[in-house]
Motif scaffolding. Structure first.
Motif, short mmCIF file in Angstrom:
data_model
loop_
_atom_site.label_atom_id
_atom_site.label_comp_id
_atom_site.label_asym_id
_atom_site.label_seq_id
_atom_site.Cartn_x
_atom_site.Cartn_y
_atom_site.Cartn_z
N PRO A 237 0.82 -1.23 0.00
CA PRO A 237 0.00 0.00 0.00
C PRO A 237 0.85 1.27 0.00
O PRO A 237 0.82 2.07 0.94
CB PRO A 237 -0.80 -0.11 1.30
N CYS A 238 1.64 1.46 -1.06
CA CYS A 238 2.47 2.66 -1.17
C CYS A 238 2.03 3.49 -2.38
O CYS A 238 1.25 3.01 -3.21
CB CYS A 238 3.94 2.29 -1.30
N LEU A 258 -4.76 -8.28 -2.52
CA LEU A 258 -4.40 -7.88 -1.15
C LEU A 258 -5.64 -7.48 -0.36
O LEU A 258 -5.81 -7.91 0.79
CB LEU A 258 -3.41 -6.71 -1.20
N LEU A 259 -6.53 -6.70 -0.96
CA LEU A 259 -7.74 -6.26 -0.26
C LEU A 259 -8.65 -7.44 0.07
O LEU A 259 -9.17 -7.54 1.20
CB LEU A 259 -8.49 -5.24 -1.11
N PHE A 260 -8.85 -8.34 -0.89
CA PHE A 260 -9.72 -9.49 -0.65
C PHE A 260 -9.14 -10.41 0.42
O PHE A 260 -9.88 -10.91 1.28
CB PHE A 260 -9.93 -10.28 -1.95
N VAL A 261 -7.81 -10.63 0.37
CA VAL A 261 -7.16 -11.49 1.36
C VAL A 261 -7.26 -10.87 2.75
O VAL A 261 -7.63 -11.55 3.73
CB VAL A 261 -5.69 -11.74 0.98
N GLN A 269 -6.98 -4.42 9.39
CA GLN A 269 -5.89 -3.93 8.54
C GLN A 269 -6.41 -3.62 7.14
O GLN A 269 -5.94 -2.69 6.48
CB GLN A 269 -4.78 -4.99 8.47
N CYS A 270 -7.40 -4.39 6.70
CA CYS A 270 -8.01 -4.14 5.39
C CYS A 270 -8.64 -2.75 5.35
O CYS A 270 -8.51 -2.02 4.37
CB CYS A 270 -9.07 -5.21 5.11
N LYS A 276 -6.27 4.47 3.17
CA LYS A 276 -5.12 5.00 2.42
C LYS A 276 -5.44 5.13 0.94
O LYS A 276 -5.09 6.12 0.29
CB LYS A 276 -3.91 4.07 2.59
N LEU A 277 -6.13 4.12 0.41
CA LEU A 277 -6.49 4.13 -1.01
C LEU A 277 -7.47 5.25 -1.32
O LEU A 277 -7.34 5.96 -2.33
CB LEU A 277 -7.09 2.77 -1.40
#
Length: 608
Positions: A237-238, A258-261, A269-270, A276-277
């Motif tokens: 997430p950069c 990454l989001l789904f996991v 954390q999701c 951030k997004l």
């Protein structure tokens, strides 16, 4: 002179020989990538043929065969995997290889992890090995020392990917490895949730055997890999990845994965990544603009599917509500609105519904039927606005007037307005209350049944009050109901009518009465024969008797038909003709068992 001529000829032959062998350094020293000599290719083609024939004398012989072939790959994993033909044979072999052989093959790939992850052909083999290795780690039957070796190698590969995470997520082939590692490290499989456009055909076809899992082993593995996974969560997430994810078809699936996991593995954390997004989108073009972009819209859809209820409300209020209709009518933005509807709360859905219901006709005109279907699904899920929804659909098809409502089902099924269906001039002289007389005198056959119309009708038959839709279907002529039953799309509507918990027995009686005289024709059709099975499975003894009486009169004709013979068997028509009392008893017992089973599991579904 003769000796000189002979010498020149010998030199020419030597040059030709050198050219053929390819020993000239400027062109022929470096072999073609993935090149294997004829002997090696012949060997693996024979292996492929043997696997295809699968005619081993015993299972032990097969095990020995696989072991021998896998031994031949030792030390050659990189070279063999770069050949397109052999790589597919290797994937097939790995699917039936032993845990020790898979572990050894993974070890061989790590001798050149960069090539293993970035090569156009070899990366597919690497991905297959990773998936199989993950399954072995979660198997109760695999020995500890093999699991330890696999875990160590997965850790090495993860660290190699993390060295240049931005570059790897943007690489056409390494990106698949990154996504697979995210699933392997957490044990969460989410590939099926990604858009199929994000995966190659070979990725779609890839399947792996999932052995019996051990809960204790699952917890231990997840714990061991937690540190590595956190490194991915820290680096992915950069700013660079966000920018690439929104504009690149290669990087976008990594962020989605990454989001789904995280949504299943570590939801708190999701939500942080979602924040951030959202901040990144706000600083750049803005979420509505991204929603209209072919690539970025996929990330927005993913965001809406994993965000918390509070975040979805904030996204709607600040970003989407002012442009709701515009996005619903946009060729790309409408998919984002569908995702919003699917994940909205009841209060939020009511607000969305009030706006979109007024523009339903425009949405139909734009051919964005997914929006209409999403609204119907939300009405069922949230148990609200169902009556208003049916009214809005009737208005969109110009059949809201009481005398026109009886035609709503065929209009939806054919996706035609009232004027188009009955071939009237819209806004003209006939578009008045006199249309009732026109309907009675006009014989319009049901044609052009559409998939979207069928799906929408099936949803409407799952509403709590289906009276208007059922009445419209039963108003159809017998030939039109038969045409529906024999249509690839329309047949599912008859299924839904027969199976829906909201449709009463009286309405099912009406369906069978209305179709009387059509069952023989329906039974001898590919789709009609399946539709009859659906009707039969929910029919009462009285209804079955009515159907069987019609079919048994033509039992010889049905027996000789490739589809009709199934009805002869399933409806026991020979028994109906010859042993009627026994037939009645069997059908009564079957109906009672089915009802008891449905009561236990709470069957309310419809269609096939």
């Amino acid at each position: 002179m003769a000796a000189h001529t002979q010498s020149r000829k010998s030199a020419q032959r030597s040059k030709a020989h050198t050219f053929i062998k390819g020993s000239e350094p400027q062109h022929y020293d470096t072999p073609k990538l993935g090149y294997l000599d004829e002997s090696t290719m012949g060997y693996y083609k024979r292996v492929q043929q043997q696997l295809a024939e699968d005619e081993f004398p015993s299972e032990d012989e097969k095990v020995i065969f696989v072991r021998n072939v896998m031994n031949e790959t030792a030390g050659e994993e990189i070279k063999l995997g770069q050949n397109q033909t052999v790589s597919r044979i290797l994937e097939q072999l790995l699917g039936i290889a032993s845990p020790e052989q898979i572990s050894r093959f993974l070890d061989g790939l790590l001798t050149d992890s960069t090539t293993a992850c970035t090569d156009r052909i070899l990366s597919h083999v690497t991905q297959t090995v990773l998936i199989l290795s993950a399954n072995l780690l979660r198997s109760a039957a695999v020995e500890i020392h093999i699991k330890e070796a696999i875990s160590k190698n997965i850790g090495k590969l993860s660290e190699a990917m993390l060295v240049d995470i931005v570059g790897n997520t943007g690489h056409s082939y390494a990106t698949h490895i990154v996504r697979t590692l995210l699933e392997v490290l957490t044990g969460v499989k989410v590939s099926h949730k990604l858009s199929s456009r994000s995966r190659s055909k070979r990725q779609e076809e890839k399947a792996s055997h999932v052995p019996e899992t051990n809960e204790k082993a699952e917890e231990e593995i997840t714990s061991n890999f937690k540190g590595l996974f956190q490194q991915f969560c820290t680096q992915l997430p950069c700013k660079e990845v966000f920018e690439n994810s929104l504009t690149s078809e290669i990087t976008s699936p990594v962020l989605q994965t990454l989001l789904f996991v995280l949504h299943e593995y570590e939801n708190a954390q999701c939500q942080d990544v979602c924040k951030k997004l959202l901040k990144h989108m706000k600083r750049c073009n803005g979420l509505p603009e991204y929603s209209c972009d072919r690539l970025a819209s996929r990330v927005v859809e993913c965001l809406l599917s994993v965000a918390s209820e509070k975040q979805i409300v904030r996204i709607y209020d600040k970003h989407l509500e002012p442009r709701l209709v515009e996005l619903a009518l946009h060729p790309v933005g409408n998919f984002v609105i569908q995702s919003l509807i699917q994940h909205s709360s009841q209060e939020q859905f009511k607000s969305i519904f009030e706006v979109l219901a007024e523009r339903l006709e425009d949405i139909f005109a734009a051919n964005h039927v997914g929006i209409v279907t999403s609204l119907a699904t939300a009405c069922i899920r949230l148990k609200t606005k169902q009556k208003k929804y049916i009214e809005a659909v009737m208005k969109a098809f110009h059949c809201y007037e009481p005398e026109r409502r009886v035609h709503v089902a065929p209009l939806i099924l054919t996706m035609s307005t009232y004027e188009t269906y009955f071939k009237l001039e819209e806004g003209g002289e006939n578009n008045t209350t006199e249309n009732k007389k026109v309907d009675e005198s006009t014989d319009v056959a049901l044609e052009r049944q559409t998939l979207h119309g069928s799906v929408l009708l099936q949803h409407l038959l799952s509403f709590e009050n289906t009276a208007s839709i059922v009445a419209s279907l039963l108003n159809l002529k017998p030939r039109d109901l038969a045409a529906m039953a024999c249509d690839q799309s329309g047949s599912h509507v008859i299924d839904a009518l027969a199976r829906s918990a909201a449709v009463g027995e009286k309405s099912r009686d009406g369906l069978i009465t209305q179709m009387k005289g059509q069952f023989v024709h329906v039974t001898m059709d590919k789709y009609g024969s399946r539709t009859l099975e659906s009707i039969w499975s929910t029919a009462t003894l009285k209804q079955k008797t009515s159907i069987a009486a019609e079919l048994s009169a033509r039992v010889d004709q049905l027996s000789s038909d490739r589809f009709g013979r199934y009805a002869v068997r399933n409806c026991a028509l020979q028994h109906f003709k010859q042993r009627r009392k026994d037939w009645d008893e069997v059908q009564t017992r079957t109906s009672k068992k089915r009802k008891m089973f449905n009561d236990i599991i709470g069957v309310t579904g419809h269609g096939r």
